[in-house]
Every structure is written in C-alpha cells, then in structure tokens.
Design an enzyme around this catalytic site. Structure first.
Site, mmCIF file in Angstrom:
data_model
loop_
_atom_site.group_PDB
_atom_site.id
_atom_site.type_symbol
_atom_site.label_atom_id
_atom_site.label_comp_id
_atom_site.label_asym_id
_atom_site.label_seq_id
_atom_site.Cartn_x
_atom_site.Cartn_y
_atom_site.Cartn_z
ATOM 1 N N VAL A 179 0.821 -1.213 0.000
ATOM 2 C CA VAL A 179 0.000 0.000 0.000
ATOM 3 C C VAL A 179 0.859 1.269 0.000
ATOM 4 O O VAL A 179 0.628 2.189 -0.781
ATOM 5 C CB VAL A 179 -0.966 -0.011 1.206
ATOM 6 N N CYS B 230 -5.763 -9.278 3.126
ATOM 7 C CA CYS B 230 -6.832 -8.418 3.664
ATOM 8 C C CYS B 230 -8.075 -9.178 4.133
ATOM 9 O O CYS B 230 -8.443 -9.075 5.301
ATOM 10 C CB CYS B 230 -7.223 -7.383 2.622
HETATM 11 N N1 LIG Z 1 -2.049 -5.226 0.539
HETATM 12 C C1 LIG Z 1 -3.226 -4.763 0.128
HETATM 13 O O1 LIG Z 1 -3.735 -5.133 -0.943
HETATM 14 C C2 LIG Z 1 -3.976 -3.755 0.951
HETATM 15 C C3 LIG Z 1 -5.071 -3.083 0.381
HETATM 16 C C4 LIG Z 1 -5.758 -2.147 1.154
HETATM 17 C C5 LIG Z 1 -5.359 -1.902 2.470
HETATM 18 N N2 LIG Z 1 -4.309 -2.583 3.000
HETATM 19 C C6 LIG Z 1 -3.902 -2.273 4.361
HETATM 20 O O2 LIG Z 1 -2.732 -1.438 4.316
HETATM 21 C C7 LIG Z 1 -1.857 -1.740 5.408
HETATM 22 C C8 LIG Z 1 -0.489 -2.107 4.872
HETATM 23 O O3 LIG Z 1 -0.590 -3.305 4.124
HETATM 24 P P1 LIG Z 1 0.581 -3.813 3.181
HETATM 25 O O4 LIG Z 1 0.076 -5.004 2.456
HETATM 26 O O5 LIG Z 1 1.142 -2.668 2.405
HETATM 27 O O6 LIG Z 1 1.659 -4.252 4.307
HETATM 28 P P2 LIG Z 1 3.193 -4.611 4.116
HETATM 29 O O7 LIG Z 1 3.523 -5.521 5.224
HETATM 30 O O8 LIG Z 1 3.452 -5.037 2.709
HETATM 31 O O9 LIG Z 1 3.952 -3.211 4.309
HETATM 32 C C9 LIG Z 1 4.108 -2.565 5.516
HETATM 33 C C10 LIG Z 1 5.510 -1.939 5.511
HETATM 34 O O10 LIG Z 1 5.628 -1.031 6.594
HETATM 35 C C11 LIG Z 1 6.935 -1.093 7.103
HETATM 36 N N3 LIG Z 1 6.929 -0.517 8.455
HETATM 37 C C12 LIG Z 1 6.315 -0.997 9.563
HETATM 38 N N4 LIG Z 1 6.489 -0.139 10.594
HETATM 39 C C13 LIG Z 1 7.200 0.901 10.123
HETATM 40 C C14 LIG Z 1 7.666 2.114 10.689
HETATM 41 N N5 LIG Z 1 7.418 2.430 11.959
HETATM 42 N N6 LIG Z 1 8.386 2.965 9.922
HETATM 43 C C15 LIG Z 1 8.630 2.667 8.629
HETATM 44 N N7 LIG Z 1 8.189 1.542 8.026
HETATM 45 C C16 LIG Z 1 7.493 0.669 8.763
HETATM 46 C C17 LIG Z 1 7.271 -2.571 7.035
HETATM 47 O O11 LIG Z 1 8.673 -2.796 7.070
HETATM 48 C C18 LIG Z 1 6.650 -2.948 5.680
HETATM 49 O O12 LIG Z 1 7.560 -2.786 4.625
HETATM 50 C C19 LIG Z 1 -2.566 -2.849 6.208
HETATM 51 O O13 LIG Z 1 -3.315 -2.268 7.231
HETATM 52 C C20 LIG Z 1 -3.486 -3.481 5.190
HETATM 53 O O14 LIG Z 1 -4.603 -4.082 5.782
HETATM 54 C C21 LIG Z 1 -3.600 -3.492 2.268
#
Ligand SMILES: NC(=O)c1ccc[n+]([C@@H]2O[C@H](COP(=O)([O-])OP(=O)(O)OC[C@H]3O[C@@H](n4cnc5c(N)ncnc54)[C@H](O)[C@@H]3O)[C@@H](O)[C@H]2O)c1
Length: 439
Positions: free
Chosen positions: A11, A263
């Site tokens: 995201v 998700c």
């Molecule tokens: N993946 C999807 O399709 C999708 C779609 C809509 C919403 N979401 C939501 O978005 C959010 C993120 O999902 P994602 O799939 O991108 O997760 P992800 O695990 O791929 O990415 C999260 C990133 O954040 C980084 N991170 C964590 N804490 C941090 C900090 N304090 N400082 C800097 N970086 C930090 C991690 O290292 C990781 O790279 C979740 O809540 C998810 O439910 C995801």
C-alpha cells in the site's frame, strides 16, 4: 505539496508512487533495511505490475524518495500517511496495532510543524482517536490533525485502482485536514472520482464493511457451488445469471478454494471482534469466517478424493501458489493448507508459480520441489491441481499436459479450463460447482 508515507509495502509503495505521479513530493519511510536497500538500488521488493516503471519515473523526476529518516521525511510535509501492516493479533483475531501505534509515536516525536496524520492502514474503529491521544501525550499542545483515508486498491491492479478509484473515503473532523487532503487528491477531481467525506469512525468502519461484504459474496458463491455439485447445476451459469442483475453485480462471484490474501481473512476476523466488543455481533461475518476457514482446510480432501482416496506415493503438480494472480503475496493463500496436507499425506509436490515462489519457500513444507514452468511441474505427475488462475495457465493445451503427465487427473480449483477438451484429451477433470465434478 510535500507528504510522507510511512511503510514501503504494497500500500505504501503504490500510494506513494501514485501521489508522486499526481505531482506531490513524496518521501516513503521504510524501516526494514533490506526493503530500503532494494528501493535505493532501484529494485521493487514486491511484485506489482507497472510499479517498477512508475517508481523509477517518479524517482528520476525527484518527486519520490526513500529513507529511514522520519524526521527528514517530515520536514515541510503537510500530511503523513501511516501505511504499515495491521496483521491479525496472535490469539484473539483482533487487528494488531503495534506497528500503527509505534509509527504514531515516532511521528509525534519527529513533527516539526502542522501536519495531518492520516491512517491508510486498515485500522479498527477508535484508532484515529487513539493516535491523536498518543501525539497529544508525546507533544502536548502541538498543532496537528488526524484523518482516516482507508485504501481500497487490489494487489495485481493496484496502480489502476489508485489512479481511477471507484471512490476515495476521507474521515476527519477538521476543515483544515479536509482542505489538505482535498488538495492532495485534486487530480482525481478531474476524472470525477467521488470523494466521500465522513467522520473518522465512519471511514475506519467503511473499509471493514467493504471487505467483509466482498468476502461474503465470495463465500456465498462458494456455498452455492457446493450445492450445484449436489444437484447437478452449474455455478458458472448461476454466477452469470445472478451477476447480470445490477443489484448484485458480476464481480466476486467466482467459485474457488476460499478467499485468502493479506486483507479479507484478517479484516473479516477483525470486524467480527470489533462487532463483538461493541455488543453488536456481526453474525453474517462470523459465518463467513467459519465457512471460509473450513473450505480452505477441506480443499486438499477434494484433491485426495480425485486421486482415488490417497495421494501416498503419488506426484502432484501444483500450478499457482499466490492467493491470486498478478501478485507475489502468499499471505493466507489457500495453497498453504492444500500443499501442507498433500505432503503430510505422502505426496511428492512439484509446484510452479510465476511470481510467488520466493515467498512460498518460507511457508510451504521444505520438501516441495519448485519448477521453472507449468510443464516442468506437470512432468511425470499423477495429478495436477490448479490453485491460482494465472493467465499463462489458461493457455495450457490439454494435449501438452497429457504428454507431460503420467496420470490423468486434473483438479481445477478456479474453473479456468473448458471441461470438454480436457475430457477429450483423456483427463479425469474435476472443477468447482459444475456438472461432472466429484461429489
Ligand atoms: N495489501 C493490500 O492489498 C492492501 C489493500 C488495502 C489496504 N491494505 C492495508 O494497508 C496496510 C499495509 O498493508 P501492506 O500489504 O502494504 O503491508 P506490508 O507488510 O506489505 O507493508 C508494511 C511496511 O511497513 C513497514 N513498516 C512498519 N512499521 C514501520 C515504521 N514504523 N516505519 C517505517 N516503516 C514501517 C514494514 O517494514 C513494511 O515494509 C494494512 O493495514 C493493510 O490491511 C492493504
């Protein structure tokens, strides 16, 4: 306009790159050293079609940068997005807010001027207010606002979804925050994407309601597929027959092995817990979670039945491991319990996935053999199971499969093949919810 994006995952990276493409100056803050090093080297640590080019173009144009220095990223930023993970909390099904709260605290310490702190992560009702409390606690009297801007993009078509959204939901009580976010999303006004302004709790709950509804649609058609198998009806035709009704819609009516991914499983579980906590149990959602869990767990039984009741000593080719095509994401993928059970029951599994094998290695039993392509996986196999409907699997000619394989069993968990040619090539072909499948 300058913004910061905390989290360079699916995201954060996509939203950051798309905001940069809209013309904002974006700094993505990523805490994982390996992910950050890859981004600095111009490599994209996840697979998402078109993302590499979009990131490269915007980095080249100096609109997109990556760092682990939050303070520098926040310098002059009018909005800071929290896009970190909110996985299921071990033991109770609630969303784990450890990363969100840690990010809020880090932001509170690093802010140098007014900014809107926006949650893009999917977070339970009340998180926005909790973030405000955290910031007020760390920086009493500091000028900031909070907003909720849940993300609806789908992996695999994330860039198009972000650039041409069905809607954008923004929850905040501050007019100043609304103005900042309106300016940030202005390019979408030109294509008349609806922007729904709400309160914070409403925006937070909207995201869970959307995902739970879609998960419910998938689960509904899966149960209808089971019934089709009993009564000799065709779920494909039923999906068309009901989907053409504008009140129902055609999307998310594809019967399959049960939903997975990053998700739906965690968000349905979290919504179920939120609803229970607030004394308004969401019984439909509870049923969706239970039905889907047992469906995923039961899929291997289907494969074993198709193989005559036992897979011991048999070689099974598995095509597709990711939870859906066009992503490398293996989180909660149906392939995980299926492959684990087949191996446990004594099968030799030869698997191929176009993008997911690096992630799969971490989640599947160690003795799975990973192949270079579908035909290599099929070579000498007694049975073939299609779990994820990558386009390249659709084009596999039955005759080529027949000459590669030793046995003649195909279990198509996504209904991608035409049963006629499969049977003409001598296959014992099983699919989901269509006539002549196993009962
Ligand atoms: N993946 C999807 O399709 C999708 C779609 C809509 C919403 N979401 C939501 O978005 C959010 C993120 O999902 P994602 O799939 O991108 O997760 P992800 O695990 O791929 O990415 C999260 C990133 O954040 C980084 N991170 C964590 N804490 C941090 C900090 N304090 N400082 C800097 N970086 C930090 C991690 O290292 C990781 O790279 C979740 O809540 C998810 O439910 C995801």
């Amino acid at each position: 306009m300058r913004i910061a994006m905390i989290g360079g995952g699916y995201v954060g990276l996509v939203s950051g790159a798309c905001f940069a493409e809209f013309g904002s100056d974006v700094t993505v803050v990523e805490a994982d050293p390996a992910r950050l090093a890859a981004l600095h080297a111009g490599r994209i640590p996840i697979y998402e079609p078109g993302l590499e080019q979009l990131v490269a173009a915007n980095a080249q144009a100096d609109r997109l940068a990556f760092t682990d220095d939050l303070q520098a990223a926040l310098e002059g930023a009018e909005a800071v997005f929290i896009a970190v993970g909110t996985p299921t909390r071990r033991g109770d099904g609630h969303a784990d807010l450890t990363y969100v709260h840690a990010a809020a605290e880090q932001v509170a310490r690093a802010l140098s001027g007014y900014a809107v702190i926006v949650t893009k992560s999917t977070v339970p009702v009340g998180t926005g207010r909790r973030i405000a409390e955290i910031v007020r606690h760390v920086r009493p009297g500091f000028d900031f606002d909070v907003a909720s801007n849940p993300e609806f993009l789908r992996e695999g078509s994330a860039i198009a979804d972000f650039m041409h959204p069905d809607r954008v939901v923004i929850g905040t009580e501050s007019e100043r925050a609304r103005e900042v976010l309106r300016r940030l999303y202005r390019p979408l006004y030109l294509i008349e994407a609806p922007i729904v302004f709400t309160g914070i709790e409403t925006a937070e709950l909207t995201k869970y309601a959307a995902n739970a509804f879609l998960a419910m649609k998938v689960t509904f058609i899966n149960e209808i597929a089971d019934l089709c198998e009993k009564v000799g009806a065709d779920v494909h035709d039923i999906a068309r027959g009901i989907g053409l009704d504008g009140r129902i819609g055609r999307k998310f009516l594809h019967a399959g092995p049960g939903f997975g991914g990053s998700c739906f499983p965690k968000d349905t579980l979290a919504l179920m817990r939120i609803a229970q906590d607030f004394g308004a149990p969401a019984r439909l959602v509870e049923a969706v979670v239970a039905v889907n869990d047992s469906r995923k767990a039961g899929m291997a039984t289907r494969v074993i039945a198709a193989c005559g009741g036992s897979v011991r000593g048999k070689t099974i080719a598995v095509l597709g491991l990711t939870f859906k095509p066009e992503t490398d994401d293996m989180r909660d993928a149906p392939s995980v319990p299926i492959v684990a059970r087949l191996v446990e029951d004594g099968a030799t599994v030869r698997a191929f996935d176009p993008e997911g094998m690096d992630q799969a290695v971490k989640l599947l039993p160690p003795d799975v053999a990973y192949c270079q392509n579908a035909l290599e996986a099929a070579a000498g196999a007694d049975a073939l199971v299609l779990i994820t409907e990558w386009n390249e699997f659709r084009a596999l000619a039955p005759e080529r499969l027949a000459s590669a394989m030793r046995g003649r069993v195909i279990v198509d968990l996504r209904n991608v093949y035409d049963p006629g040619p499969m049977r003409a090539a001598g296959f014992n072909y099983h699919c989901i919810g269509r006539p002549l499948t196993i009962s």
